[in-house]
Design an enzyme around this catalytic site. Structure first.
Site, PDB file in Angstrom:
ATOM      1  N   SER B 148       0.836  -1.197   0.000  1.00 50.53           N
ATOM      2  CA  SER B 148       0.000   0.000   0.000  1.00 50.53           C
ATOM      3  C   SER B 148       0.879   1.259   0.000  1.00 50.53           C
ATOM      4  O   SER B 148       1.643   1.461  -0.937  1.00 50.53           O
ATOM      5  CB  SER B 148      -0.948  -0.059   1.195  1.00 50.53           C
ATOM      6  N   ASP B 224      -9.817  -5.660  -3.537  1.00 49.99           N
ATOM      7  CA  ASP B 224      -9.266  -4.682  -2.603  1.00 49.99           C
ATOM      8  C   ASP B 224     -10.279  -3.558  -2.406  1.00 49.99           C
ATOM      9  O   ASP B 224     -10.791  -2.988  -3.370  1.00 49.99           O
ATOM     10  CB  ASP B 224      -7.965  -4.138  -3.212  1.00 49.99           C
ATOM     11  N   HIS B 256      -7.352  -5.898   0.830  1.00 47.51           N
ATOM     12  CA  HIS B 256      -6.158  -5.086   1.077  1.00 47.51           C
ATOM     13  C   HIS B 256      -5.387  -5.539   2.326  1.00 47.51           C
ATOM     14  O   HIS B 256      -4.389  -4.932   2.686  1.00 47.51           O
ATOM     15  CB  HIS B 256      -6.598  -3.623   1.258  1.00 47.51           C
TER      16      HIS B 256
END
Lengths: 277, 277
Positions: B148, B224, B256
């Site tokens: 991320s 996600d 995610h």
């Protein structure tokens, strides 16, 4: 339906055969190759269709893709159709990328192509009927792949008929033909100038519109001499924007040849075998 | 330079340690984790940097990414830095995505952030000096990955310093922050409104401008919950248009979380180990 056996050879414990039949779709004799793995002696096996690229016949991938050993180990059959109708009385063009050897997996609606150039119907409907009648193949376990023009065919066919093709992959596909000189020229000739008839034959547009319910594997050589015609970046964006399950691999140092295809063939055969098991 | 050992534990034949030091870059105490594989007893080993995402400390990936066994087998070390300076006297924001836990791997030039928020310098320059002085690590064999915001850091750092990072991968990176609410808000705060200062911190723009000399591996969960903020389609197009060597894998069903990261951690550790060997 009569199937003429042109050759059959033992290969990795299975059989590599070449066959000819009269096609109703194309109105010509058509030749294709089938590899049956050893497992086929014990019952129907899954099927991987391999669609070839410009200038190819059934023979190129059969001899140069190196897929038989892998298919034998994975227990799946391979089918290699031709890329167009052929012969006297079949329209042709002097260019390598139009006419015989360049069917683009569409049904032509325009003269002089429309009498014979019906490769979509041939690959999607007629030839499956022939091979499922003739060989121990599992109709419920079909995957499809291909190279270049054949990658275009594999992607467009799988996205149109996801119910029939439970797995799909492609090697360096013509990914956005409506925006490429590998596409516009042929679609104009075969389908005419109404671009709405082109849309079902563009993998990028189909990806935007519908995608594919399973994962897609695409390998592309980063040093492919035809990248500007293939347009992988259009398909890459469309796949990611759709969140299309799948892998897009840009493989450094590889060109457009069968040396590239054979290098990654094992990954593709396994990809399909896992999904067709 | 004094390194305070907060903990050391045997793990898969190696050692998982957590350490604290006074950072000149951030002007604060900083905590980080190092995993040394068994091979480190016999000499310097390759290094994989793992940069974490929003809200994380050094601890999240250390405990939840499941990387130690793989690193032990591959014979590479793992380093988990913190994601920002922390503590009293360090600016913060009530939002989870600005301030402490959200350094975005940049050097802040704007108040109130600029005194401490210098995570680029910390990760790229200072912490490497610390760990290469303190542990048996091969300075010539560094790779970098992250999740991320940390994937954003890994990609931007590797593309800026390909000489230092011989391998790079990312899990669900913030791929185009200059066009995302995960990016514009933070870059405005840390770097100000002159967008030219943002460009070196956007993986998609760096991909367009310079790319990376090796292969890149990116995994992205198709389910996600933050896809609209991550913008993988921008990076996908830029990678394919550049013919960037690498794999972009859209993984169906994954979100995610660290459940996603740990699922594909083996592939990433092997990816780096092969390139750092």
């Amino acid at each position: 339906m009569t199937l003429e056996t042109l050759s059959e050879n033992r290969s990795f414990g299975g059989t590599q055969g070449v066959y000819r039949h009269k096609s109703q779709a194309t109105g010509t004799d058509m030749t294709f190759a089938v590899y049956l793995p050893p497992d086929a002696e014990r019952g129907p096996v899954p099927v991987l269709w391999y669609l070839s690229g410009l200038t190819c016949t059934h023979e190129n991938a059969m001899t140069k893709a190196g897929a038989q050993q892998l298919a034998a180990e994975a227990g799946i059959a391979l089918i290699f159709p031709d890329t167009s109708p052929r012969g006297e009385g079949v329209a042709n063009d002097e260019a390598y990328d139009l006419g015989q050897g360049a069917g683009f997996y569409v049904n032509a609606t325009e003269d002089p192509w429309k009498p014979h150039f019906r490769m979509w119907d041939y690959v999607v409907d007629e030839l499956p009927g022939v091979v499922f009648d003739s060989f121990p193949l599992d109709r419920e376990a079909q995957g499809i792949t291909g190279h270049s023009m054949g990658g275009h065919g594999a992607l467009t066919i799988a996205m149109t008929h996801p119910d029939r093709y439970r797995s799909v992959s492609a090697f360096s596909p013509i990914a956005n033909p409506t925006e490429s000189d590998w596409g516009r020229k042929q679609f104009s000739a075969y389908l005419g100038e109404d671009r709405t008839t082109w849309r079902p034959h563009d993998a990028t547009l189909l990806m935007v519109e519908r995608g594919y319910p399973g994962e897609i594997l695409i390998d592309q050589g980063a040093d492919d001499q035809f990248l500007d015609l293939l347009k992988p970046e259009s398909l890459a964006q469309a796949m990611a924007a759709r969140r299309q399950p799948g892998w897009l691999r840009m493989q450094p140092g590889y060109d457009h040849s069968y040396w590239f295809v054979q290098t990654f063939m094992a990954d593709h055969v396994l990809w399909h075998a896992e999904r067709l098991a």
